[in-house]
Design an enzyme around this catalytic site. Structure first.
Site, mmCIF file in Angstrom:
data_model
loop_
_atom_site.group_PDB
_atom_site.id
_atom_site.type_symbol
_atom_site.label_atom_id
_atom_site.label_comp_id
_atom_site.label_asym_id
_atom_site.label_seq_id
_atom_site.Cartn_x
_atom_site.Cartn_y
_atom_site.Cartn_z
ATOM 1 N N GLN A 216 27.393 69.610 49.496
ATOM 2 C CA GLN A 216 26.611 69.635 50.741
ATOM 3 C C GLN A 216 27.534 69.582 51.953
ATOM 4 O O GLN A 216 28.269 68.607 52.128
ATOM 5 C CB GLN A 216 25.651 68.443 50.767
ATOM 6 C CG GLN A 216 24.792 68.358 52.019
ATOM 7 C CD GLN A 216 24.051 67.034 52.101
ATOM 8 O OE1 GLN A 216 24.664 65.975 52.049
ATOM 9 N NE2 GLN A 216 22.748 67.091 52.214
ATOM 10 N N SER B 176 21.172 57.495 58.130
ATOM 11 C CA SER B 176 21.293 56.042 58.039
ATOM 12 C C SER B 176 19.908 55.390 58.033
ATOM 13 O O SER B 176 18.924 55.938 58.519
ATOM 14 C CB SER B 176 22.116 55.503 59.215
ATOM 15 O OG SER B 176 21.364 55.554 60.412
ATOM 16 N N ASN B 177 19.845 54.175 57.494
ATOM 17 C CA ASN B 177 18.566 53.480 57.414
ATOM 18 C C ASN B 177 18.017 53.152 58.798
ATOM 19 O O ASN B 177 16.797 53.033 58.980
ATOM 20 C CB ASN B 177 18.715 52.216 56.572
ATOM 21 C CG ASN B 177 18.825 52.540 55.086
ATOM 22 O OD1 ASN B 177 18.942 53.712 54.711
ATOM 23 N ND2 ASN B 177 18.783 51.525 54.243
ATOM 24 N N GLU B 178 18.895 53.019 59.791
ATOM 25 C CA GLU B 178 18.412 52.821 61.158
ATOM 26 C C GLU B 178 17.674 54.075 61.647
ATOM 27 O O GLU B 178 16.612 53.979 62.287
ATOM 28 C CB GLU B 178 19.584 52.502 62.085
ATOM 29 C CG GLU B 178 20.215 51.132 61.878
ATOM 30 C CD GLU B 178 21.143 51.075 60.676
ATOM 31 O OE1 GLU B 178 21.565 49.968 60.306
ATOM 32 O OE2 GLU B 178 21.444 52.140 60.096
ATOM 33 N N TYR C 213 27.262 68.953 55.410
ATOM 34 C CA TYR C 213 26.471 68.443 56.531
ATOM 35 C C TYR C 213 27.351 67.663 57.516
ATOM 36 O O TYR C 213 27.622 68.108 58.614
ATOM 37 C CB TYR C 213 25.349 67.540 56.011
ATOM 38 C CG TYR C 213 24.060 68.253 55.663
ATOM 39 C CD1 TYR C 213 24.040 69.594 55.324
ATOM 40 C CD2 TYR C 213 22.850 67.568 55.659
ATOM 41 C CE1 TYR C 213 22.864 70.234 54.995
ATOM 42 C CE2 TYR C 213 21.669 68.197 55.336
ATOM 43 C CZ TYR C 213 21.673 69.528 55.006
ATOM 44 O OH TYR C 213 20.494 70.162 54.682
ATOM 45 N N SER C 214 27.810 66.490 57.117
ATOM 46 C CA SER C 214 28.511 65.597 58.039
ATOM 47 C C SER C 214 29.826 66.195 58.521
ATOM 48 O O SER C 214 30.486 66.954 57.812
ATOM 49 C CB SER C 214 28.786 64.252 57.361
ATOM 50 O OG SER C 214 27.586 63.561 57.094
ATOM 51 N N GLU D 118 16.094 64.785 49.514
ATOM 52 C CA GLU D 118 17.227 63.895 49.268
ATOM 53 C C GLU D 118 16.781 62.446 49.342
ATOM 54 O O GLU D 118 17.198 61.610 48.540
ATOM 55 C CB GLU D 118 18.334 64.158 50.283
ATOM 56 C CG GLU D 118 19.546 63.243 50.093
ATOM 57 C CD GLU D 118 20.646 63.487 51.104
ATOM 58 O OE1 GLU D 118 21.692 62.822 50.983
ATOM 59 O OE2 GLU D 118 20.474 64.334 52.002
#
Length: 391
Positions: free
Chosen positions: A128, A376-378, A130-131, A246
C-alpha cells in the site's frame, strides 16, 4: 445478532475443523502462533493461501461471482474463529482484504478480469502506497506527484512505512495529479507494478528488530493510465472506500485465541492481579464481537461499513495493545530479551524463558502502531463525531 449455532452451522463448523486438521501443517500452525504482527512472511502465508484457494475458501468476504464463498455472516465468523484457534497464519491483507474489494467496487471489467484472479491465487502480492514523510494520518496532504504524459503518469516522490514492499510485486498508490485543487480533490488512485524502472525500496527496521516496513522512492516512474482505479482526481473517494475495509476487515477471533493462551498461562502463575486483567480483556473481546457482526451484516447486503468501521478499528487496536501489555507483564524479567531466532517457525532455537510468551515483547513493540495505521484512532473519533453525532 444471535451467535447460537444452528444444526447447519454446527455441520459447517465440523467441516472447517476437519479441513484444518487435514491441511494445516505444523510449520504453518507455528507461523500463525509465533506471529509478532498482522503481517506474516509470505513464505508461510502464500502456501496457506494456495491451499485455501484450491478449496475455494480464500476470500470469504468477496461476492460469490468474483470468487467468494457465498457463506452467511455466521459461517464467516465460524471460519475465522476456527482458523484462529487452530493457529492458521493470517493471510496478507493488502490484496484480499483491501485492494481486492476496492477493484470490485471501482474497477473496470478489464481490471476485474485481470487483477482479481491473481489476487485470489496469490500470484500478485500487494503493498500500500499511502503514507509519506509528513503525510500519515493527514493523508490528504500527500505530495507524490503524478504528471500526465500521453498514455502514462510520471511519478516522482516517496512513500513511507510501506509494509512488505520488499516482497510485493504490485502496489496500490495515492498520487497528487492536481496540485492546484483542494487537498482531497487532486488525488488519483493508481495500481502499479513494482518492477517498473525508477522504483527503489529501502528497508526500515522496527524497534522489534524486524524488517517489515520500507520507504519507497519514485524517480520518473511511468505508470500506464490503464492502472488508474476510478476517475482522475477522484482517488480520495476510492481511498475512503478502501479504508473502510481496512478498518473493518479481520476478526476478533485472533485476539480471542491469543488472549485465551495468555489467560491459561497467567492462571497457571496463580497471580490474582494478572488473572483479573485477563478476565477484563475477555469481556472486551465479547463486546467487539457484536460490532463485528453488525458490520458483516451491512457489508453482506451491499452497504459499505460506514462509521462503524472507525468504531471497530478503535476497539480492536486498543484491545490488541492491552493484550500485548498483559503479555509483557506476565513475561517479567524475560520480556526484555530479544530473541528473533526463537520466533521464527523454522529457527529451531529454544526460547529463553516461557515459550508461551516468546512473542510478547516483539508484539508489544510492533503493535504500538496499531492505533496509528489505517488512520489514527484520534482521526477515527473525529469521523464518528461527524458521521454519527453530526458534530
Amino acid at each position: 445478532m444471535r451467535l447460537d449455532l444452528s444444526s447447519q452451522d454446527i455441520e459447517f463448523q465440523q467441516e472447517v475443523r476437519a479441513f484444518l486438521r487435514d491441511k494445516l501443517s505444523p510449520e504453518l500452525a507455528a507461523a500463525g502462533r509465533l506471529a509478532t504482527s498482522v503481517f506474516i512472511e509470505p513464505e508461510f502465508t502464500l502456501p496457506w493461501q494456495r491451499i485455501l484457494h484450491e478449496r475455494g475458501w480464500v476470500a470469504p468476504h468477496w461476492p460469490k461471482e468474483y470468487g467468494g464463498t457465498g457463506w452467511t455472516e455466521m459461517q464467516r465468523y465460524i471460519f475465522a474463529s476456527e482458523c484462529a484457534r487452530a493457529g492458521a497464519p493470517g493471510l496478507a491483507p493488502m490484496g484480499l482484504g483491501m485492494v481486492g474489494p476496492c477493484i470490485i467496487g471501482y474497477g473496470t471489467p478489464e481490471q476485474k478480469a485481470h487483477y482479481l484472479p491473481r489476487i485470489l491465487s496469490g500470484e500478485d502480492y500487494w503493498c500500500q502506497g499511502y503514507s509519506e514523510p509528513g503525510s500519515g494520518s493527514d493523508l490528504a496532504s500527500l505530495q507524490l506527484r503524478a504528471v500526465s504524459d500521453g498514455d502514462d503518469y510520471v511519478l516522482n516522490g516517496t512513500k513511507i512505512w510501506t509494509t512488505h514492499a520488499h516482497h510485493a510485486n504490485k502496489m496500490f498508490c495515492l498520487v497528487r495529479t492536481d496540485p492546484e485543487a483542494k487537498a482531497q480533490k487532486g488525488i488519483t488512485f493508481l495500481l502499479l507494478d513494482m518492477s517498473i524502472p525508477g522504483i527503489k525500496v529501502d528497508p526500515i527496521i522496527t524497534l522489534a528488530g524486524e524488517h517489515e516496513l520500507n520507504q519507497v522512492f519514485f524517480d520518473d516512474v511511468r505508470v500506464p493510465r490503464s492502472g488508474r482505479l476510478g476517475e482522475e482526481n477522484d482517488g480520495w473517494s476510492v481511498a475512503k472506500y478502501l479504508l473502510e475495509f481496512e478498518r473493518s476487515g479481520g476478526s476478533s477471533a485472533g485476539l480471542e485465541a491469543g488472549l485465551g493462551r495468555l489467560q491459561r498461562y497467567v492462571t497457571g502463575l496463580g497471580c490474582p492481579d494478572l488473572m483479573r486483567l485477563a478476565a477484563d480483556l475477555g469481556t472486551r473481546v465479547e463486546a467487539i464481537k457484536g460490532t463485528e457482526q453488525r458490520i458483516l451484516s451491512a457489508v453482506s447486503s451491499g452497504k459499505p461499513p460506514g462509521p462503524a468501521a472507525s468504531m471497530l478499528k478503535i476497539q480492536r487496536t486498543e484491545l490488541m495493545q492491552a493484550v500485548d501489555e498483559l503479555g509483557v507483564l506476565a513475561s517479567g524479567m524475560y520480556g526484555g530479551v530479544q530473541q528473533l531466532e526463537a520466533v521464527h517457525p523454522l529457527g529451531n532455537v529454544a526460547p529463553i524463558g516461557p515459550a508461551e510468551l516468546v512473542t510478547a515483547m516483539p508484539r508489544y513493540l510492533n503493535n504500538r502502531a496499531g492505533s496509528i495505521y489505517g488512520g489514527s484512532n484520534e482521526v477515527q473519533r473525529n469521523i464518528i463525531a461527524k458521521g454519527v453525532l453530526g458534530l
